[in-house]
Design a protein around this motif. Structure first.
Motif, PDB file in Angstrom:
ATOM      1  N   LEU A   1     -16.543 -18.436 -31.243  1.00  0.00           N
ATOM      2  CA  LEU A   1     -17.410 -17.917 -30.174  1.00  0.00           C
ATOM      3  C   LEU A   1     -16.679 -16.991 -29.219  1.00  0.00           C
ATOM      4  N   VAL A   2     -15.377 -16.786 -29.490  1.00  0.00           N
ATOM      5  CA  VAL A   2     -14.583 -16.035 -28.492  1.00  0.00           C
ATOM      6  C   VAL A   2     -15.257 -14.747 -28.061  1.00  0.00           C
ATOM      7  N   SER A   3     -15.863 -14.010 -29.009  1.00  0.00           N
ATOM      8  CA  SER A   3     -16.396 -12.711 -28.604  1.00  0.00           C
ATOM      9  C   SER A   3     -17.909 -12.754 -28.371  1.00  0.00           C
ATOM     10  N   HIS A   4     -18.484 -13.936 -28.339  1.00  0.00           N
ATOM     11  CA  HIS A   4     -19.928 -14.039 -28.110  1.00  0.00           C
ATOM     12  C   HIS A   4     -20.222 -13.895 -26.615  1.00  0.00           C
ATOM     13  N   ASP A   5     -21.027 -12.879 -26.247  1.00  0.00           N
ATOM     14  CA  ASP A   5     -21.193 -12.620 -24.813  1.00  0.00           C
ATOM     15  C   ASP A   5     -22.015 -13.686 -24.098  1.00  0.00           C
ATOM     16  N   LYS A   6     -22.737 -14.488 -24.836  1.00  0.00           N
ATOM     17  CA  LYS A   6     -23.559 -15.512 -24.176  1.00  0.00           C
ATOM     18  C   LYS A   6     -22.990 -16.912 -24.396  1.00  0.00           C
ATOM     19  N   ARG A   7     -21.710 -16.972 -24.646  1.00  0.00           N
ATOM     20  CA  ARG A   7     -21.156 -18.284 -25.005  1.00  0.00           C
ATOM     21  C   ARG A   7     -21.241 -19.301 -23.862  1.00  0.00           C
ATOM     22  N   GLU A   8     -21.239 -18.820 -22.615  1.00  0.00           N
ATOM     23  CA  GLU A   8     -21.326 -19.768 -21.495  1.00  0.00           C
ATOM     24  C   GLU A   8     -22.676 -20.480 -21.517  1.00  0.00           C
ATOM     25  N   ILE A   9     -23.757 -19.672 -21.668  1.00  0.00           N
ATOM     26  CA  ILE A   9     -25.102 -20.278 -21.700  1.00  0.00           C
ATOM     27  C   ILE A   9     -25.213 -21.195 -22.916  1.00  0.00           C
ATOM     28  N   LEU A  10     -24.707 -20.705 -24.020  1.00  0.00           N
ATOM     29  CA  LEU A  10     -24.793 -21.477 -25.265  1.00  0.00           C
ATOM     30  C   LEU A  10     -24.107 -22.839 -25.104  1.00  0.00           C
ATOM     31  N   LEU A  11     -22.866 -22.814 -24.635  1.00  0.00           N
ATOM     32  CA  LEU A  11     -22.127 -24.075 -24.542  1.00  0.00           C
ATOM     33  C   LEU A  11     -22.706 -24.990 -23.470  1.00  0.00           C
ATOM     34  N   ASP A  12     -23.120 -24.394 -22.359  1.00  0.00           N
ATOM     35  CA  ASP A  12     -23.735 -25.231 -21.317  1.00  0.00           C
ATOM     36  C   ASP A  12     -24.972 -25.942 -21.850  1.00  0.00           C
TER      37      ASP A  12
ATOM     38  N   SER B   1     -37.485  -4.853 -19.539  1.00  0.00           N
ATOM     39  CA  SER B   1     -36.053  -4.567 -19.715  1.00  0.00           C
ATOM     40  C   SER B   1     -35.250  -5.566 -18.871  1.00  0.00           C
ATOM     41  N   GLU B   2     -33.963  -5.504 -19.013  1.00  0.00           N
ATOM     42  CA  GLU B   2     -33.062  -6.360 -18.227  1.00  0.00           C
ATOM     43  C   GLU B   2     -33.350  -7.851 -18.417  1.00  0.00           C
ATOM     44  N   LEU B   3     -33.396  -8.253 -19.657  1.00  0.00           N
ATOM     45  CA  LEU B   3     -33.569  -9.692 -19.923  1.00  0.00           C
ATOM     46  C   LEU B   3     -32.197 -10.280 -20.236  1.00  0.00           C
ATOM     47  N   HIS B   4     -31.729 -11.164 -19.400  1.00  0.00           N
ATOM     48  CA  HIS B   4     -30.401 -11.739 -19.618  1.00  0.00           C
ATOM     49  C   HIS B   4     -30.390 -13.265 -19.554  1.00  0.00           C
ATOM     50  N   LEU B   5     -30.992 -13.756 -18.469  1.00  0.00           N
ATOM     51  CA  LEU B   5     -30.845 -15.201 -18.213  1.00  0.00           C
ATOM     52  C   LEU B   5     -32.009 -15.997 -18.808  1.00  0.00           C
ATOM     53  N   PRO B   6     -31.802 -17.281 -19.028  1.00  0.00           N
ATOM     54  CA  PRO B   6     -32.910 -18.123 -19.487  1.00  0.00           C
ATOM     55  C   PRO B   6     -34.125 -17.969 -18.578  1.00  0.00           C
ATOM     56  N   SER B   7     -33.889 -17.850 -17.255  1.00  0.00           N
ATOM     57  CA  SER B   7     -35.029 -17.747 -16.324  1.00  0.00           C
ATOM     58  C   SER B   7     -35.822 -16.448 -16.569  1.00  0.00           C
ATOM     59  N   ASP B   8     -35.142 -15.380 -17.000  1.00  0.00           N
ATOM     60  CA  ASP B   8     -35.859 -14.124 -17.295  1.00  0.00           C
ATOM     61  C   ASP B   8     -36.875 -14.370 -18.415  1.00  0.00           C
ATOM     62  N   TYR B   9     -36.460 -15.091 -19.411  1.00  0.00           N
ATOM     63  CA  TYR B   9     -37.363 -15.362 -20.549  1.00  0.00           C
ATOM     64  C   TYR B   9     -38.452 -16.337 -20.138  1.00  0.00           C
ATOM     65  N   HIS B  10     -38.059 -17.263 -19.276  1.00  0.00           N
ATOM     66  CA  HIS B  10     -39.043 -18.243 -18.821  1.00  0.00           C
ATOM     67  C   HIS B  10     -40.206 -17.546 -18.101  1.00  0.00           C
ATOM     68  N   HIS B  11     -39.849 -16.557 -17.296  1.00  0.00           N
ATOM     69  CA  HIS B  11     -40.900 -15.833 -16.560  1.00  0.00           C
ATOM     70  C   HIS B  11     -41.885 -15.171 -17.523  1.00  0.00           C
ATOM     71  N   ILE B  12     -41.362 -14.649 -18.622  1.00  0.00           N
ATOM     72  CA  ILE B  12     -42.262 -13.985 -19.582  1.00  0.00           C
ATOM     73  C   ILE B  12     -43.190 -15.005 -20.238  1.00  0.00           C
TER      74      ILE B  12
ATOM     75  N   VAL C   1     -32.323 -20.596 -25.579  1.00  0.00           N
ATOM     76  CA  VAL C   1     -32.133 -20.080 -26.941  1.00  0.00           C
ATOM     77  C   VAL C   1     -32.338 -18.562 -26.954  1.00  0.00           C
ATOM     78  N   MET C   2     -33.395 -18.095 -26.281  1.00  0.00           N
ATOM     79  CA  MET C   2     -33.683 -16.653 -26.298  1.00  0.00           C
ATOM     80  C   MET C   2     -32.614 -15.876 -25.531  1.00  0.00           C
ATOM     81  N   ALA C   3     -32.166 -16.445 -24.423  1.00  0.00           N
ATOM     82  CA  ALA C   3     -31.117 -15.751 -23.667  1.00  0.00           C
ATOM     83  C   ALA C   3     -29.854 -15.619 -24.521  1.00  0.00           C
ATOM     84  N   ILE C   4     -29.618 -16.606 -25.360  1.00  0.00           N
ATOM     85  CA  ILE C   4     -28.412 -16.588 -26.190  1.00  0.00           C
ATOM     86  C   ILE C   4     -28.549 -15.566 -27.325  1.00  0.00           C
ATOM     87  N   ILE C   5     -29.672 -15.582 -27.994  1.00  0.00           N
ATOM     88  CA  ILE C   5     -29.775 -14.708 -29.180  1.00  0.00           C
ATOM     89  C   ILE C   5     -30.239 -13.290 -28.814  1.00  0.00           C
ATOM     90  N   GLY C   6     -30.832 -13.132 -27.651  1.00  0.00           N
ATOM     91  CA  GLY C   6     -31.220 -11.791 -27.189  1.00  0.00           C
ATOM     92  C   GLY C   6     -32.610 -11.376 -27.671  1.00  0.00           C
TER      93      GLY C   6
END
Ligand code: GLU
Length: 461
Positions: free
Chosen positions: A330-341, A395-406, A441-446
């Motif tokens: 996961l070293v280069s996974h940009d969402k690894r913090e959300i994933l692991l949390d 646009s600008e979907l990054h955090l789990p809360s961004d997806y939750h709003h949708i 899950v969506m925040a992690i996979i994009g």
């Protein structure tokens, strides 16, 4: 200075019961600024068991116990033992016994007939005559003939052994000159300056013999602590059938060294009701006189509980390293913090974590049939299509809360309940109805991958 040791007989791997006594010995030495020695008891001198030692060193490295100094092999100390046997012979504290195998067998059967304990009858103890021709001699030590030997044990209190019931002039060197087990243990512990012997109580009955050796050689006795065995839930000694006994199997099964050590320290020792002990706390609080007097019971649920506790409290950067062993990079996974949390709250072991991570990161290749039936209803296509449209427009979907709003926007616009979107979306994203929170899950996979998974399900239906 406190000197302790771990003295395994080479079996090819480190046994968890062994790791427990090693840990207790390690803690006691480190707590006192003393030394913790490692001695391989390869009394089968025909082989110097390098592989067994390596397995132990590997396991020690994994759990982070370091021993002091070089590993001692009994197989390379033969001349030291022979010197000490000779010393006892010279001082008249040991003697040569020429009894033949046939004579020994005859004595055994007579004793059995009389329902007596098998015991040497001292026939060569004071022998001064000419040795029988062509007979090899074994060397026997002069043990006390009567009275008792008391083991002052730090766990069990004073244990009194009646000499008549347990001792005889036992063999300290075989006819080929090789010394016997109890002799070498006592010689080594004394010469290595071991002050505190912490070991399993399956060795308690050896201790009087070792005390005889100590006394004959004029050595100071160490303190003894005999730790009760680990039992299974049926009250029997732990065996391979009850769970893994090889320490390195616990690494394979996804346990952390902290959890395993914490589990083992509690199997046999307690400090009030406390269950979780950091290494620092163990060092601070451990005292061998608090070792439990009765056997402890191996309980996988407890280990799982501790492991999930440690996983939750392990920094994500460390989890990343640990997961490498389980095939997750996961070293280069940009969402690894959300994933692991998200994942570390849900897994008992690193193996479970790895499986959950794969479930999230790898697009489902199949959809669970029951989940499809239950989760994908008549109106699900419209809901997912709407959701996909809004996703594409935002646009600008990054955090789990961004997806939750949708998700919220879609259910509000459509005037439906949350389950109407949650269930089909879950099937699309994970192939089944269980798993971590969808917004995470969506925040992690994009966005792109989310859309691709929705599309794959819609194509199928
Ligand atoms: N070598 C023994 C064993 O592996 C331990 C002996 C001892 O600790 O005194 O069981």
């Amino acid at each position: 200075m406190v000197v302790t040791r771990f003295a395994p007989s080479p079996t090819g791997y480190l046994h968890i019961g062994g790791l427990r006594t090693a840990l207790l010995s390690y803690l006691w030495a480190r707590k006192n600024g003393g030394k913790f020695l490692l001695r391989i008891e390869d009394t089968d001198f025909s082989r110097n068991d390098e592989a067994a030692a390596l397995a132990i060193v590997e396991a020690f490295k994994w759990v982070g116990l370091e021993h002091d100094g070089a590993i001692e092999y009994q197989s390379s100390r033969l001349s030291i033992y022979q010197e000490h046997v000779q010393k006892l012979l010279d001082e008249g504290k040991a003697y040569k016994c020429y009894m033949s195998r046939e004579e020994l067998d005859a004595l055994r059967s007579e004793q059995m007939e009389r329902k007596e304990r098998a015991k040497y009858d001292n026939r060569y103890r004071d022998f001064t005559g000419t040795p029988p021709e062509g007979r090899d001699a074994v060397i026997r030590i002069k043990a006390p003939l009567e009275g008792s030997i008391t083991v002052h044990d730090g766990v069990k209190g004073d244990v009194v052994f009646n000499v008549a019931d347990i001792l005889d002039d036992f063999v300290i060197a075989r006819s080929d000159g090789t010394p016997t087990y109890n002799f070498v243990v006592a010689v080594d512990d004394a010469l290595m300056g071991v002050t505190d012997v912490i070991r399993g109580d399956d060795h308690l009955s050896n201790t009087p013999k070792q005390i005889v050796v100590y006394n004959a050689l004029g050595f100071t006795l160490p303190k003894f602590f005999h730790v009760p065995m680990i039992h299974n839930s049926e009250g029997k000694k732990l065996s391979k059938r009850d769970g893994a006994t090889d320490v390195m199997m616990y690494k394979t099964m996804g346990y952390t060294p902290q959890a395993l050590l914490n589990f083992l320290v509690r199997l046999g020792w307690s400090h009030g009701d406390q269950e979780v002990f950091s290494r620092t706390e163990m060092l601070e609080l451990f005292d061998p006189s608090d070792i439990n007097r009765s056997a402890s019971v191996y309980n996988t649920d407890k280990l799982d509980w501790l492991n999930s506790h440690y996983l939750k409290n392990t920094p994500n950067s460390v989890l990343c390293e640990l997961l490498e062993f389980h095939g997750i990079t996961l070293v280069s996974h940009d969402k690894r913090e959300i994933l692991l949390d998200t994942i570390k709250e849900r897994a008992k072991t690193l193996v479970e974590m790895a499986a959950l991570i794969n479930e999230v990161l790898v697009r489902p290749i199949a959809f669970d049939e029951a989940a499809l039936k239950k989760g994908f209803k008549e109106d699900s296509r419209a809901v997912l299509e709407n959701f996909a449209t809004v996703l594409k427009e935002t646009s600008e979907l990054h955090l789990p809360s961004d997806y939750h709003h949708i998700m919220e926007k879609v259910v509000t616009d459509m005037g439906i309940g949350f389950g109407k979107i949650g269930q089909p979306l879950r099937v699309a994203l994970l192939g089944k109805l269980s798993g971590p929170g969808l917004d995470s899950v969506m925040a992690i996979i994009g966005v792109e991958e989310t859309l691709a998974r929705i599309d794959a399900l819609l194509k199928l239906k």
